[in-house]
Design an enzyme around this catalytic site. Structure first.
Site, PDB file in Angstrom:
ATOM      1  CG  HIS A 123      -2.061  -0.927   0.987  1.00  0.00           C
ATOM      2  ND1 HIS A 123      -1.981  -2.309   1.033  1.00  0.00           N
ATOM      3  CD2 HIS A 123      -3.465  -0.656   0.826  1.00  0.00           C
ATOM      4  CE1 HIS A 123      -3.190  -2.830   1.399  1.00  0.00           C
ATOM      5  NE2 HIS A 123      -3.849  -2.021   0.939  1.00  0.00           N
TER       6      HIS A 123
ATOM      7  N   GLY B  38      -0.273  -2.521  -5.500  1.00  0.00           N
ATOM      8  CA  GLY B  38      -1.136  -3.931  -5.333  1.00  0.00           C
ATOM      9  C   GLY B  38      -2.402  -3.328  -5.052  1.00  0.00           C
ATOM     10  CG  HIS B  39      -5.564  -0.724  -2.675  1.00  0.00           C
ATOM     11  ND1 HIS B  39      -6.291   0.060  -3.584  1.00  0.00           N
ATOM     12  CD2 HIS B  39      -6.473  -1.226  -1.591  1.00  0.00           C
ATOM     13  CE1 HIS B  39      -7.778   0.003  -3.169  1.00  0.00           C
ATOM     14  NE2 HIS B  39      -7.742  -0.677  -1.800  1.00  0.00           N
TER      15      HIS B  39
ATOM     16  CG  HIS C 167     -10.193  -5.623  -2.842  1.00  0.00           C
ATOM     17  ND1 HIS C 167     -10.056  -3.965  -2.732  1.00  0.00           N
ATOM     18  CD2 HIS C 167     -10.630  -5.712  -1.456  1.00  0.00           C
ATOM     19  CE1 HIS C 167     -10.068  -3.615  -1.569  1.00  0.00           C
ATOM     20  NE2 HIS C 167     -10.511  -4.412  -0.891  1.00  0.00           N
TER      21      HIS C 167
ATOM     22  CD  GLU D  83     -12.150  -5.795   2.447  1.00  0.00           C
ATOM     23  OE1 GLU D  83     -11.657  -5.286   1.443  1.00  0.00           O
ATOM     24  OE2 GLU D  83     -12.327  -5.578   3.620  1.00  0.00           O
TER      25      GLU D  83
ATOM     26  CB  CYS E 282     -11.122   2.282   4.144  1.00  0.00           C
ATOM     27  SG  CYS E 282     -12.054   0.832   4.026  1.00  0.00           S
TER      28      CYS E 282
END
Lengths: 658, 658
Positions: A135, A186-187, A267, A319, A415
């Site tokens: 992240h 990755g995100h 995700h 998720e 978040c």
């Protein structure tokens, strides 16, 4: 034409009773509460430590890093929300608090521009060594969004400069050049943020860096594997024996190059954040292949994997998306953040396409899942937004572990609350889309917007009490006549809209869902739009087995649900007859001002005597029971209880012999 | 009266076409296959290493332990199945193989009587240090069951002596005396096994030890915590960071003393194994408090937590019960072993109560879940027995990770296949129950049984082709007349049974579900029982939301289902009209000899054109489509496809305005 993705929020003032109340809530309750939370001043909430992390990294305080690896982003999202609030009205105290935080951030920035408290404090040698899991670029992205927003709100460059230094650093580390890393986050998040930074600064390197990240994604040899080997096959989650984020590349939409992907996968938040960036990039760079990917993946998401509430991500595991037509109501994930990301993706698609189908979905997500994510008093939040809950069985069945029957105050992984805050505070940016061919009116939100286009300056004033009232009026305030095209959206739920200009009927023939009104506008011109809002029975695609034999009610953009508070327990016994009439009524108590729907209904309840199973299925006792439906976004504001969106259809022809 | 819990299987010979075929399958396919598997001779199956573990522990082979911590029990279950087969017919080769394994076991037994290959080979210092997690007593229990069965089958004491030495060792280690451990197994099994050992040997210490384990369970200070602290807070599952078996005491039914428990809770197999032991103990010791607990927990399980297929354990998490009326069809666990344990619990309750409601459930579990656990050719097995599957969505949604759409050959955790084998091989033991007041006829299984009671010896010969045919005949073969009471079960699904003795009608007035026929029986007497088997529509309790608005079909003891192979995909679109007639037809191919049910039906399919959601729910297109139902136990024998037990009820009054 200037790009208005980041519409200057100074220029729109929301007056809608519905939305002004929400924005006041964000200002008076949510943002102050989150400030307390970020500073760990709320006794009964889970600790955040997010501000403390920055202060420690800045050398202003002693201590250790605490929190999620992306804890920094909570501060960035709070700053971004503050920026939007400052656009609405001055607030010296709030601005001072923000400025102080920004100084801490600036002090925490390392000499080379790097800024991330987890790595600065816990693992300085491991920077950029684990993009798949860690992240760093995600947090950078949120920082950039905050920096752009705060600059646009206040004109202050302090945070923007921090962002640019960090972005320049990243631009040095990543890229196709010798010695540069070929990685990508990755995100996703930094892609859309770099494009905002590019637009705010005019710096083309930021666009090129976003393009690099987008195009590098999913190529071979796979970067996640390369870095995994390079760092000795360790996982950030090692303590749990998991390196699945590295292995399951579809989780991060990194299993294939984006332009080759065919289905919305992995995700859900990652997916929509990524696609918002790709859509923005496709438009800025006129890239048809990327545009086609955006359209294709949008369609897969919306036509096969989206809940009627605009929720996406059907499972708690990862998720994430599951597969076509698999939308369980009770074990849904449908994360609040995913629907916010969906709105971001939609708004980029609107700019790209000028097609109301994106606005229809944006509105659906906004009025249902996004609003449901927050309690009506702004103090509690849902991460997960199921379409059906039965609290009595949720404790015993771990399929529901991620689902909560009541909203919570704060989260370890926080978040959603700050994301809802920044979305609501920036709602004005979603109301209009400026395109060369027209000013698109996407959302009906009472407001005054100062518009500049085609050489003219005018204020577009929206009147009305949408989503409750059917009548919307758009009034032109200007010093002089001007010619431009206004594209007025006809919502997909509205079968018989009526349009009039200055009292004269205009035929409403939409093109891609918008009626294009091209004329010379005069000061005082009024467009009256009547959007009849009968209560609609929504049926589902025949493959959606979780809605088979059921209907959901919708009025205007609002999806409705049954709650135990009004209808008793065992909501699965209730059925809505095909010929039932509907009556609107106003709610009371916490639902005051909300429009509820009353209808005839049935309770189909076999005798409770006897065991679980009965031979020759005795005719069930059927009693008339009036049903009361409340807007889905209002659910779970009256204590714990059952809820259900899809309701059994009784006596429908669909259940009769043909 | 001699206890016949362990009815001597020499004395019953099964002739039923239905069951003789299954027993031949166990003999010719399952047990030989498992022998190969236990010896790791099957190339495409997961390795077992179970025999090798014993050979290594016996010093006959070099190597390390491999497998689950309860790997030993696979060998014990195989031996137990072999014992039952040897009761049916001599088999020198099989007996020699078993004798050789028994010699290995005897050689692996340690001088103090201890016998467990995991601890002997991997952790000799850790014996009895982790009862909560480590299955030592569970493996001992399976060994005892095998020892008793093999002794009864062959008269050979070799394994029984091994068992007694081990039981004596355990009796020394555990108990209320000074220096003894106050523990009890995390996975119950040894309780019921010790009672069998007690009955086979007459040794009262084994009964007392079983009582100790039962009564110690759930007391404070909690033994799992005590041993956890004592061993330094380690968990067998430490590598996964989990000590939840220690913490979640309800998982092992150890959260409270058994006599205080109110609901069927935790791991379903543990629960029924435990309760089988408790029911046996309650009867042997005439303990009314334990009897009441057995009745109460039975009722909670059967009236609120059991699938119509006799499956229990509604969730994959912990393979466990959830809560009342929570029986999801698609994410069910319903483990084959749990239904086998349920039969064991039921058979003990039958001995205790002489009440057919236990036989009704036993039969339901047997003919549906237990049989469904094995493919029709005996080569593949289900662990998990869902009531609804949609293979196309199972890969994407991790809620279904434990559910397989097709049976597998062998398992790393291979509890179910050998358990099904020993159950089927010992089926004869479930047919009758000897009680002081009567010989209870529980199951209608064509067979010859030599009975001794009330001073008489006679053979009770059952004729018929149950579960396909309605007519059952019981014939008395004897040398002379004798007086005794035969209690003939009237199944709960049979509304209008007809009973005749030697052609003369007898009024069938059941008491607790059995018609008690007390008379002097003469050689050649024939009891004819007609059990009409109309196709029944089963409805569910109004709180069972997963069956709301749905029906299931049952004929005789068999629950039916729809399969894709006969009815196409999207089974959720199919509906059974309230007035539909039923026709029986014989299956073909792999279903030859099975009775299928054909009925009128409907396919309710809204137009596939358009998106996921449609305004003003268009009247769905309804087409007539004949439905073909197959017995649930036959499902998934024709490749991968959808399956559904609960089918939408169309046009039922239940769905109409009253």
């Amino acid at each position: 034409m200037s790009d208005t993705q980041d519409l200057d929020l100074h220029r729109i003032r929301i007056t809608s009773p519905f939305w002004a109340q929400y924005q006041a809530l964000v200002r008076d309750v949510v943002v102050p509460y989150q400030w307390q939370a970020l500073n760990d001043r709320i006794p009964d909430a889970e600790p955040s430590h997010a501000i403390a992390n920055f202060r420690i990294a800045a050398g202003l305080e002693q201590g250790d890093f605490f929190g999620m690896i992306f804890q920094d982003s909570d501060v960035a999202k709070w700053l971004e929300a503050v920026a939007y609030l400052l656009c609405q009205q001055a607030d010296t105290e709030l601005e001072r608090a923000a400025d102080e935080v920004i100084e801490v951030l600036a002090a925490a920035q390392q000499p080379d521009g790097y800024l991330n408290t987890y790595f600065a404090l816990k693992a300085p040698q491991e920077r950029w060594s684990n993009l798949a899991e860690c992240h760093e670029l995600y947090c950078a992205g949120h920082l950039f969004e905050a920096g752009v927003a705060y600059f646009q709100a206040t004109g202050k460059r302090r945070l923007l400069d921090v962002c640019c230094r960090f972005a320049d650093h990243i631009d040095g580390v990543f890229g196709p050049g010798p010695g540069q890393l070929r990685g990508y986050p990755g995100h996703p998040e930094v892609e859309l943020a770099l494009l905002r930074l590019h637009e705010a600064t005019g710096e083309s390197r930021y666009l090129e860096l976003a393009r690099f990240f987008v195009e590098q994604r999913g190529t071979q040899p796979h970067y996640y594997d390369v870095e995994f080997e390079k760092r000795g096959r360790t996982s950030y989650w090692d303590s749990h024996g998991r390196d699945w984020m590295v292995r399951d590349k579809a989780y991060s939409q990194a299993h294939a190059p984006i332009v080759e992907q065919r289905t919305a996968t992995g995700h859900a938040v990652r997916f929509v954040y990524l696609m918002a960036g790709v859509a923005h990039l496709a438009r800025l760079s006129g890239d048809e292949t990327k545009r086609q990917a955006c359209l294709r993946l949008w369609d897969d998401m919306v036509e096969r994997q989206m809940y009627i509430t605009g929720g996406i991500g059907a499972q708690g595991w990862g998720e994430s998306f599951t597969s076509a037509y698999d939308l369980p109501n009770d074990s849904a994930y449908a994360e609040s953040c995913a629907s916010i990301g969906l709105m971001m993706y939609a708004s980029r698609m609107l700019q790209l396409e000028g097609d109301a189908r994106f606005a229809d979905v944006m509105e659906r997500a906004l009025y249902n899942t996004v609003l449901a994510g927050m309690s009506l008093d702004g103090t509690r939040f849902f991460y997960v937004n199921p379409l059906q809950t039965v609290p009595s069985i949720m404790g015993g069945n771990h399929v529901y572990d991620h689902v909560k029957p009541v909203r919570q105050r704060w989260f370890t992984c926080a978040c959603c609350p700050p994301n809802i805050a920044r979305l609501l505070a920036s709602l004005g940016a979603y109301v209009y889309t400026q395109r060369d061919d027209a000013l698109y009116v996407n959302l009906y939100v009472g407001s005054d917007a100062e518009i500049r286009r085609d050489g003219a300056r005018f204020t577009l004033r929206q009147h009305g009490d949408y989503p409750w009232q059917e009548r919307v009026e758009l009034e032109i305030l200007a010093d002089a006549p001007f010619a431009t095209t206004l594209a007025v959206r006809i919502p997909d739920w509205c079968a018989r809209p009526r349009l009039a200009i200055n009292g004269e009927s205009v035929e409403a023939v939409p093109r891609k869902g918008y009626v294009h009104l091209q004329r010379e506008w005069r000061p005082g011109d009024r467009i009256a739009l009547d959007l009849p809002m009968p209560v609609l029975r929504i049926g589902a695609h025949p493959s959606l087995r979780h809605a088979a034999g059921k209907v959901a009610l919708q009025r205007g953009p609002l999806v409705y649900c049954l709650e135990q508070a009004d209808n008793g327990t065992d909501l699965h016994q209730l059925a809505l007859p095909a010929n039932a009439g509907f009556e609107l009524q106003e709610g009371n108590g916490v639902l005051a001002g909300k429009t509820l729907i009353r209808s005839e209904g049935l309770r189909v309840a076999p005798d409770t005597a006897g065991g679980l199973y009965r031979y020759d299925a005795p005719e069930a006792a059927v009693q008339r029971q009036p049903l009361l439906f409340v807007p889905y976004f209002c659910w779970a504001n009256r204590g714990e209880g059952e809820m259900r969106v899809w309701v059994d259809a009784a006596g429908s022809g669909a259940r009769h012999v043909a």
